[in-house]
Design an enzyme around this catalytic site. Sequence first.
Site, PDB file in Angstrom:
ATOM      1  N   GLY A  19     -25.185   2.163  13.492  1.00  9.78           N
ATOM      2  CA  GLY A  19     -23.845   1.594  13.603  1.00  9.78           C
ATOM      3  C   GLY A  19     -23.832   0.092  13.751  1.00  9.78           C
ATOM      4  N   LYS A  50     -22.312  -0.672   9.429  1.00  5.83           N
ATOM      5  CA  LYS A  50     -21.138  -1.547   9.343  1.00  5.83           C
ATOM      6  C   LYS A  50     -21.039  -2.275   7.998  1.00  5.83           C
ATOM      7  CE  LYS A  50     -18.659  -1.868  13.274  1.00  5.83           C
ATOM      8  NZ  LYS A  50     -18.961  -0.510  13.737  1.00  5.83           N
ATOM      9  N   ASP A 126     -13.408   0.735  15.816  1.00  5.17           N
ATOM     10  CA  ASP A 126     -13.939  -0.356  16.643  1.00  5.17           C
ATOM     11  C   ASP A 126     -13.894  -1.672  15.867  1.00  5.17           C
ATOM     12  OD1 ASP A 126     -15.872   0.831  14.905  1.00  5.17           O
ATOM     13  OD2 ASP A 126     -17.499  -0.211  15.935  1.00  5.17           O
ATOM     14  N   ASP A 127     -13.904  -2.757  16.600  1.00  8.74           N
ATOM     15  CA  ASP A 127     -13.969  -4.121  16.050  1.00  8.74           C
ATOM     16  C   ASP A 127     -12.931  -4.392  14.968  1.00  8.74           C
ATOM     17  OD1 ASP A 127     -16.044  -4.151  17.754  1.00  8.74           O
ATOM     18  OD2 ASP A 127     -17.614  -4.584  16.299  1.00  8.74           O
ATOM     19  N   TYR A 171     -13.202   0.604  23.221  1.00 12.16           N
ATOM     20  CA  TYR A 171     -14.295   1.572  23.359  1.00 12.16           C
ATOM     21  C   TYR A 171     -15.205   1.287  24.544  1.00 12.16           C
ATOM     22  CZ  TYR A 171     -16.491  -2.149  20.609  1.00 12.16           C
ATOM     23  OH  TYR A 171     -16.913  -3.363  20.150  1.00 12.16           O
ATOM     24  N   TRP A 230     -21.890   5.956  22.862  1.00 10.76           N
ATOM     25  CA  TRP A 230     -22.457   5.147  21.752  1.00 10.76           C
ATOM     26  C   TRP A 230     -23.174   4.042  22.510  1.00 10.76           C
ATOM     27  CZ3 TRP A 230     -20.243   3.834  16.397  1.00 10.76           C
ATOM     28  CH2 TRP A 230     -20.747   2.635  15.899  1.00 10.76           C
ATOM     29  N   ASN A 232     -25.326   0.838  23.121  1.00 17.34           N
ATOM     30  CA  ASN A 232     -25.804  -0.386  22.459  1.00 17.34           C
ATOM     31  C   ASN A 232     -26.953  -1.049  23.213  1.00 17.34           C
ATOM     32  OD1 ASN A 232     -24.076  -0.470  20.182  1.00 17.34           O
ATOM     33  ND2 ASN A 232     -22.384  -1.151  21.482  1.00 17.34           N
ATOM     34  N   ASN A 265     -27.419   3.192  19.305  1.00 18.47           N
ATOM     35  CA  ASN A 265     -27.256   2.304  18.148  1.00 18.47           C
ATOM     36  C   ASN A 265     -28.332   1.234  18.316  1.00 18.47           C
ATOM     37  OD1 ASN A 265     -26.090   0.861  15.962  1.00 18.47           O
ATOM     38  ND2 ASN A 265     -24.857  -0.371  17.377  1.00 18.47           N
TER      39      ASN A 265
HETATM   40  C1  GDL Z   1     -20.141  -3.360  18.672  1.00 18.71           C
HETATM   41  C2  GDL Z   1     -20.038  -2.517  17.459  1.00 18.71           C
HETATM   42  C3  GDL Z   1     -21.387  -2.163  16.865  1.00 18.71           C
HETATM   43  C4  GDL Z   1     -22.414  -3.263  17.069  1.00 18.71           C
HETATM   44  C5  GDL Z   1     -22.547  -3.471  18.564  1.00 18.71           C
HETATM   45  C6  GDL Z   1     -23.593  -4.493  18.975  1.00 18.71           C
HETATM   46  C7  GDL Z   1     -19.499  -0.497  18.782  1.00 18.71           C
HETATM   47  C8  GDL Z   1     -18.632   0.694  18.944  1.00 18.71           C
HETATM   48  N1  GDL Z   1     -19.251  -1.310  17.738  1.00 18.71           N
HETATM   49  O1  GDL Z   1     -19.185  -3.633  19.294  1.00 18.71           O
HETATM   50  O2  GDL Z   1     -21.179  -1.919  15.502  1.00 18.71           O
HETATM   51  O3  GDL Z   1     -23.637  -2.908  16.528  1.00 18.71           O
HETATM   52  O4  GDL Z   1     -21.313  -3.929  19.044  1.00 18.71           O
HETATM   53  O5  GDL Z   1     -23.371  -5.738  18.418  1.00 18.71           O
HETATM   54  O6  GDL Z   1     -20.380  -0.708  19.577  1.00 18.71           O
END
Ligand code: GDL
Length: 685
Positions: A19, A50, A126-127, A171, A230, A232, A265
């Site tokens: 993602g 993305k 998102d975003d 989110y 999710w 990060n 992710n």
């Molecule tokens: C985000 C983005 C994701 C990105 C991450 C880190 C989500 C739901 N969306 O906000 O695509 O990789 O930050 O930069 O996490």
Amino acid sequence: MSQTTSSSSKTFLSGVVEGFYGRPWTMEQRKELFRREQKWGLNTYLYAPKDDYKHRMYWRELYTSEEAEQLMTLITAAKARDVEFVYAISPGLDITFSNPKEVAALKRKLSQVCMFGCRSFALLFDDIETEMCAADKEAFSSFAHAQVAITNQVFQHLQEPQTFLFCPTDYCAAFCTPSVSQSTYLHTVGEKLLPAIDILWTGPKVVSQDISVASIEEVSTVLRRPPVIWDNIHANDYDPQRLFLGPFKNRPTELIPKLRGVLTNPNCEFEPNFVAIHTLATWCKSSTVQKDVSMDGEDQGSDYNPQEALRLALTDWLAEFSMADQPDVSRAGSGCPKREPSEEEPMQTDEYVPSPRENPLYTAEPLTLEDLTLLSELFYLPYEHGPTALTMLTELHWLRGNRDAAVFSPVAPENSKAKEWRERAEHFDEMCAAVVQMFNRLSNAPNRTILYDLYNYICDIKSGVSLARAFVSSLGGQNPPPSQVINDDPEPWGFRGGLSGEFQRMLPCHGNRDLFRTPPAARVYTIRPCTPADKSDVLRLTKEMQSETLQQAALIGDRLVNGQLSPSKHCDLVLEDEGGLCGFAFALTDAKTAMTKSQYPETMLRDFPSLMAVQIHPRVPDTNTAKRLISSVLSSLKESGSCGVFCEFRTGDKRMLDFLRTLGLLHVLQVEGLQAGLVLMGTKL
Ligand code: GDL
């Protein structure tokens, strides 16, 4: 894995979300991912790259037959490995929710993917811009209502798949206004989204340092269902110099029964995700144990120990490095692993054996577990360096801050401080040497596929460490200052970071990464320009601090403080806490303009033409705060073209001298013929 959540009979989703922003993984890498997921007991892959055109930007476009073929193969490969393939689409950049044609386009696209054999889907919001277009404002009472309406419709159109995920625009807790529990957006989602649809959540922040049980309980109440995390924690798409090879951490295993799943992710580079995914798998397999059992690991109350999980992951990873492997260059840029022996054997040539008088053949030393542990500690986690990296930083900081006492000591060179300095410098040198050796062994590893994914990072850290090593060696007086560091015309590797690095160095918050070494400020401070109303407080602070030194030697800086001289532009900052003014830094770009007689030698003023007066109240224990105040003024001086700055102190002002030494921004200047009772500190800019 057949773990189920307590709240439903559904299987706990565990695995990976692709993602991140940037180059998506190749089909071959994804197939390799499924192989690893199956081996480690993970069960889900969320397809959400993305920057894949048809996932986000051109979400309406159907796949061509060639693309369809590839996706079908991928979905089949996931099935064969018992991995649930979840196809995600991100229409939020430009969809008009109220237009039936748009809804139809979305349904058409997902139906096409359904034809490829995919049974699980996700809609991601998102975003994206949160302001609705005029048509949508008319049709829906809020953005949440618009998203939920379309998601419910698509879910039903696809005949209510067993796994269907929704990523809200808010989110994480940091995005909720005013808070998670009072977010109208989340409440609408919780109330209106069909209960069989699951919701993605990244935790307190986009990149969450910790995810607590309480925070999940809170959001679950609002969402009316347990979220799918999710995560990060290992994502590195926001900083090209960072890579995360530390263990999955700071998520208590007590979360497992309270969640619908966890998908990580990770790093954009495929191969270095070995640790991220392996440790997540270990976490998912862990269970919560009785609280009263004493554990060595950090995650108390669980049989998951991040250090142990890391050790297991690195041990398995080490074996991969020795497997001869080349990325497939015939499909340029695909980086696809090619493990099978090639049909075309390389031409055999006579083996060259050098005679005793010739150069011996180069032999590569094998990579060790210690090398990989060091690598992981240098590229650890977003909010934490590994133990060795932390020691190196702390040691460099100490060596830099204590060089005066150790090196310029007028007394015998072997005083105890000098001895300690030299010992610690030697140890620092050894740690740097270990990094260089790790780099050498890695770059000779047979598995070139892994190496190439790591290469830029290991090269960068090797150079950074080598510069620090040369710098310390020059501080100790063993070598002249390294030409790359201190030179009017350094090679480009002497000024690293490019334009972005330039920008960062000019910002007052540069140096914030000290957060790794020292904890964040205990109190809230404000750094702001001085106003006429601050004058009396500045004087009061100066008087109070002067009585500490019991000395009255006149300083040019005094006139900056008492208002006889005006500081240069942007060089007048004060520091404030809840108790009022607690520090200041004032500076003059050209000290000579304020000098009545030649108090300081011309040679010194050529190198350090600017003057700064600085005072920090002892009630400010947070070195980072003081550093930011001073760094801001240093940045302004640099911007106005100055090449160096000095500060005057009375010798009795031991507290400030020691404090500034700890900060490491200024060092004591050796100035010939300096008036007795004075100490000058300074720095080149
Ligand atoms: C985000 C983005 C994701 C990105 C991450 C880190 C989500 C739901 N969306 O906000 O695509 O990789 O930050 O930069 O996490």
